[in-house]
Design a protein around this motif. Sequence first.
Motif, short mmCIF file in Angstrom:
data_model
loop_
_atom_site.label_atom_id
_atom_site.label_comp_id
_atom_site.label_asym_id
_atom_site.label_seq_id
_atom_site.Cartn_x
_atom_site.Cartn_y
_atom_site.Cartn_z
N MET A 23 -3.70 -3.82 -10.08
CA MET A 23 -3.55 -4.40 -8.75
C MET A 23 -4.59 -5.47 -8.49
SD MET A 23 -2.54 -2.69 -5.27
CE MET A 23 -2.63 -3.51 -3.70
N ARG A 31 -0.87 5.92 -11.60
CA ARG A 31 -1.62 4.73 -11.18
C ARG A 31 -2.31 4.04 -12.35
NH1 ARG A 31 -3.78 7.54 -6.07
NH2 ARG A 31 -2.14 7.06 -4.58
N ARG A 32 -2.52 4.78 -13.43
CA ARG A 32 -3.12 4.13 -14.60
C ARG A 32 -2.18 3.12 -15.22
NH1 ARG A 32 -5.87 9.69 -16.43
NH2 ARG A 32 -6.88 9.86 -14.40
N PHE A 76 -14.63 -1.45 -16.97
CA PHE A 76 -14.75 -0.18 -16.23
C PHE A 76 -13.56 0.78 -16.42
CE2 PHE A 76 -14.03 2.40 -12.43
CZ PHE A 76 -15.19 3.15 -12.42
N PRO A 77 -12.31 0.30 -16.21
CA PRO A 77 -11.20 1.24 -16.42
C PRO A 77 -11.13 1.76 -17.86
CG PRO A 77 -10.38 -0.97 -15.92
CD PRO A 77 -11.84 -0.99 -15.69
N ALA A 122 -11.74 -7.56 -4.71
CA ALA A 122 -12.22 -6.17 -4.77
C ALA A 122 -12.98 -5.86 -6.06
CB ALA A 122 -11.08 -5.17 -4.56
N LEU A 123 -13.76 -6.82 -6.52
CA LEU A 123 -14.59 -6.54 -7.70
C LEU A 123 -15.75 -5.64 -7.28
CD1 LEU A 123 -14.73 -10.13 -9.23
CD2 LEU A 123 -13.23 -8.24 -9.87
N PHE A 124 -16.23 -4.82 -8.22
CA PHE A 124 -17.37 -3.95 -7.90
C PHE A 124 -18.64 -4.79 -7.93
CE2 PHE A 124 -14.35 -1.08 -10.24
CZ PHE A 124 -13.80 -0.55 -9.08
N ARG A 134 -9.28 -7.56 -15.02
CA ARG A 134 -9.48 -6.13 -14.86
C ARG A 134 -8.15 -5.40 -14.69
NH1 ARG A 134 -12.90 -4.03 -9.78
NH2 ARG A 134 -10.95 -4.56 -8.74
N VAL A 144 2.04 2.03 -3.67
CA VAL A 144 1.12 2.68 -4.59
C VAL A 144 0.47 3.92 -4.00
CG1 VAL A 144 0.57 0.68 -5.97
CG2 VAL A 144 -0.68 1.08 -3.88
N LEU A 191 -1.49 4.18 -1.34
CA LEU A 191 -2.74 4.06 -0.58
C LEU A 191 -2.47 4.40 0.88
CD1 LEU A 191 -4.39 0.82 -2.01
CD2 LEU A 191 -5.19 3.16 -2.24
N LYS A 240 0.83 -1.21 0.00
CA LYS A 240 0.00 0.00 0.00
C LYS A 240 0.87 1.26 0.00
CE LYS A 240 -4.21 -2.02 1.68
NZ LYS A 240 -5.03 -2.41 2.83
N LYS A 244 -2.19 10.11 -9.67
CA LYS A 244 -3.36 9.54 -10.32
C LYS A 244 -2.99 9.06 -11.73
CE LYS A 244 -7.35 11.72 -11.11
NZ LYS A 244 -8.44 12.71 -10.96
N PHE A 299 -6.26 -7.37 -5.51
CA PHE A 299 -6.42 -7.30 -4.05
C PHE A 299 -6.68 -8.68 -3.46
CE2 PHE A 299 -7.08 -2.97 -5.25
CZ PHE A 299 -6.52 -2.26 -4.21
N GLN A 300 -6.43 -8.75 -2.14
CA GLN A 300 -6.56 -10.03 -1.45
C GLN A 300 -7.94 -10.67 -1.68
OE1 GLN A 300 -4.51 -9.38 2.22
NE2 GLN A 300 -4.82 -11.47 2.92
#
Lengths: 254, 247
Positions: free
Chosen positions: A82, A77-78, A101-102, A88-90, A150, A48, A50, A45, A74, A84-85
């Motif tokens: 990443m 970061r594109r 989405f991105p 972290a899908l929407f 993603r 990046v 966070l 974290k 910002k 996530f554990q």
Amino acid sequence: MIEIGNISKVFGDRKILSDVSMYLETGKVNMVIGQSGAGKSVLLKCLVGLLETDAGEVWYDGRNFTEMNYEQKKALRREVGMLFQGGALFDSMTVEENVAFPLEMFTKMSKEERTERANFCLKRVNLPASNKLYPDEISGGMKKRVAIARAIAMNPKYLFCDEPNSGLDPQTSIVIDNLIREITLEYNMTTVVISHDMNSVMEISDNIFFVFNGQKWWEGNRNDLLKTDNKELCDFVFASTFMKEFKSSSQSKR
Amino acid sequence: MVDILTHLGAYFLMLRKAFTRPEKMKIFFKRLSAEMELIGVDSVALVSILSLFMGAVILIQSAYNFENPLIPSYAEGVATRDSMLLEFSPTIISLILVGKVGSSIASELGTMRVTEQIDALQIMGVNPVNHLILPKILAGVFIIPFLILLSMFLGILGGFLATLVTESVSTHKYIYGIQYGFEPYYIVYALTKACVFAFILTSISSYQGFTTKGGALEVGKSSTKAVVFSTIVIILFNLILTKLLLN
Ligand SMILES: Nc1ncnc2c1ncn2[C@@H]1O[C@H](COP(=O)(O)OP(=O)(O)O)[C@@H](O)[C@H]1O
Ligand SMILES: [Mg+2]
């Protein structure tokens, strides 16, 4: 390539990271290992942004990330994907919408082009025919694959994975691990994988960093790992009988 | 005390981050219309039922209290109209929306926080506050006043329906009463309150949800805090606004 220069992180009066430096190579799987609670996720974290570091610097291919302002961070970061554990899908979007989405946010692609790219990425992670499902309708292993799809949708230069196979069965773990390795080589990414799973370490790592007590205790490659006499590292690596046997068999071969 | 100031500071910082130009207008409008549906359309039934019954109850109660022959016979109509317009619709309905909309905003954002969805947005280079919270605040400030208007109308309608079954109030006296001495300013007053309360409830609930730390248990706590703090602040502002607007 990413250079971490002497970063430290303190929470309240607890020093979580102290003076950690690493050199993370491009086109390689750089693995950070250590006990749970050692500060691996915090390290990622900090990388990046966070979490703010209390000291030290992070350089992305010669660009000083620590000194960047909000807009510059910002933009950088594109270039980062990443994993996530928990994936972290929407939850409010389908699998396909998650991957697209991105692209929708940051590119001028038409809807057809986005769908095509999303399908390409989903195929790349071997996830056919789930496009219209929602995240809570798919299994843990599938979630991880969608998250990888993603993460690579925008063609990132850097890929960060926080315990990519936590909560997965051994067979699925190997599939996910290999996927990460293949993608790293295919797109020549700088990949950082956090893990405490010795199987994946022996399977896919190029460089290994062992974090202990908030410090970078040891670094090397797979062969170094089997030969090490660093006490804390041995305690961690050879905690399982399997790894002990693995070590003795690899030594008796020579 | 220091704690309150820290939260207040963080709250205003969040608002500043929320009110920035969205990355992509098309996505913003998509989010905005989704939020309007969630906050507005989905609350229509609740607001309607409450308002109809409340209007009826106010009429029946005032009929019971106004049996004195000195009070004009259209007084029940005036009382029903003014109670709805001045207090019930703007304030009570807003407080009820705190329970419905506020808690759902806080738990949605709280869940997104603890499952790292907010971190994922940030890593992609999205400003999560702007992307998630701005549409909620704007949708609330835009759509809640319409709910309040609906509530006023249905409350007065509820009173009307009650006259049909109450002998002591005649229907045509009621219709005369709800027009008697009508002040259009009351509507402006109520809608001003509605906008302010909508802003308070959406932004405080968003703040509580967004700053959730921990796991599922904390999501529940954030949701409770969202309701408690929004309610307190709305009641406080109700006093201030009443003083300011009715002088
Ligand atoms: N946001 C935070 N605030 C305070 N302490 C934290 C925070 N995040 C992590 N920690 C603490 O830092 C330590 C390292 O955590 P973490 O990096 O998640 O461990 P791991 O190596 O298992 O990923 C833990 O003791 C954790 O309690
Ligand atoms: Mg971790």
